[in-house]
Design a protein around this motif. Structure first.
Motif, short mmCIF file in Angstrom:
data_model
loop_
_atom_site.label_atom_id
_atom_site.label_comp_id
_atom_site.label_asym_id
_atom_site.label_seq_id
_atom_site.Cartn_x
_atom_site.Cartn_y
_atom_site.Cartn_z
N ARG A 26 57.65 13.84 47.89
CA ARG A 26 58.22 15.24 48.19
C ARG A 26 58.01 16.17 46.93
O ARG A 26 58.03 17.42 47.33
CB ARG A 26 59.39 15.31 48.63
CG ARG A 26 59.88 16.38 49.53
CD ARG A 26 59.44 16.17 51.03
NE ARG A 26 59.68 17.62 51.60
CZ ARG A 26 59.34 17.69 52.80
NH1 ARG A 26 58.55 16.67 53.72
NH2 ARG A 26 59.43 18.79 53.59
N GLY A 27 57.78 15.77 46.15
CA GLY A 27 57.83 16.54 44.69
C GLY A 27 58.98 17.35 44.32
O GLY A 27 58.99 18.42 43.91
N LEU A 28 60.09 16.70 44.25
CA LEU A 28 61.60 17.24 44.19
C LEU A 28 61.80 17.04 42.63
O LEU A 28 61.90 16.11 42.03
CB LEU A 28 62.67 16.63 44.89
CG LEU A 28 62.48 16.42 46.27
CD1 LEU A 28 63.70 15.75 46.92
CD2 LEU A 28 62.46 17.91 46.96
N PRO A 29 61.83 18.52 42.13
CA PRO A 29 62.17 18.53 40.62
C PRO A 29 63.30 18.11 40.31
O PRO A 29 64.38 18.08 40.94
CB PRO A 29 61.81 19.97 40.38
CG PRO A 29 61.41 20.70 41.46
CD PRO A 29 61.43 19.76 42.46
N GLU A 107 64.71 16.51 51.15
CA GLU A 107 64.46 17.86 50.55
C GLU A 107 65.61 18.74 50.87
O GLU A 107 66.26 19.40 49.99
CB GLU A 107 63.26 18.32 50.95
CG GLU A 107 62.97 19.77 50.35
CD GLU A 107 61.55 20.34 50.55
OE1 GLU A 107 61.40 21.64 50.37
OE2 GLU A 107 60.69 19.62 50.70
N ARG A 111 68.17 20.46 48.04
CA ARG A 111 68.21 21.88 47.95
C ARG A 111 69.88 22.17 48.15
O ARG A 111 70.29 23.32 47.55
CB ARG A 111 67.61 22.64 49.52
CG ARG A 111 66.18 22.87 48.88
CD ARG A 111 65.19 23.65 50.09
NE ARG A 111 63.96 23.23 49.80
CZ ARG A 111 63.32 23.98 48.74
NH1 ARG A 111 64.02 24.88 48.02
NH2 ARG A 111 61.95 24.07 48.68
N GLN A 121 62.05 26.14 41.57
CA GLN A 121 60.83 25.35 41.16
C GLN A 121 60.06 24.78 42.50
O GLN A 121 58.98 24.55 42.34
CB GLN A 121 61.21 24.09 40.33
CG GLN A 121 61.83 24.69 38.95
CD GLN A 121 62.22 23.48 37.92
OE1 GLN A 121 61.28 22.51 38.09
NE2 GLN A 121 63.29 23.70 37.30
N LYS A 122 60.58 24.86 43.59
CA LYS A 122 59.99 24.10 44.66
C LYS A 122 60.21 25.39 45.92
O LYS A 122 60.84 25.16 46.57
CB LYS A 122 60.57 22.73 45.16
CG LYS A 122 59.92 22.26 46.21
CD LYS A 122 59.90 20.67 46.12
CE LYS A 122 59.31 20.08 47.36
NZ LYS A 122 57.85 20.66 47.76
#
Length: 131
Positions: A26-29, A107, A111, A121-122
């Motif tokens: 998911r690309g979670l920073p 996600e 959040r 950032q996302k």
């Protein structure tokens, strides 16, 4: 046969790999792997947003309104025990949820707990609609 604590931990780590993989995809920073209450968890900037309760149950932090909606829409997936009543967390049956939905819930939980600068950032991705 009763499992030793170390064997239980190893089994939980194996189960939790699915959650880790989906969060990564998911690309979670700013996500780090940790533990919470002795079980595997993921944190964003030292704030836990998801943890494993047992081999088939995930504790997912979320707003109370979202929790109520999820439990109403899909009670076979989302539920709570007395311990979690009025707490901003919903329990998830891992055996009942598919990867696509779990990824989305991860996600949303991220959040919910991420500081604003990290969440920025996302950017949210709005689905395209057909006219």
């Amino acid at each position: 046969m009763q499992m030793k604590p170390a064997e239980r931990g190893s089994n939980l780590d194996t189960v939790f790999e699915r959650v880790v993989r989906l969060a990564r995809e998911r690309g979670l920073p700013e996500v780090t792997r940790s533990t919470s209450y002795g079980t595997p968890s993921l944190k964003v900037k030292d704030k836990s947003f998801v943890r494993l309760k047992d081999a088939d149950t995930l504790v997912l932090l979320c707003p109370l309104e979202q929790k109520a909606l999820l439990m109403e829409m899909s009670p076979h997936i989302y539920f709570e025990t007395d311990h979690y009543v009025a707490w901003p967390a919903v329990l998830v049956r891992l055996s009942a949820i598919d990867d696509e939905e779990l990824s989305l819930r991860l996600e949303n939980s991220w959040r919910f707990k991420a500081p604003a600068k990290v969440a920025a950032q996302k950017p949210l991705q709005v689905p395209l609609t057909e006219d």
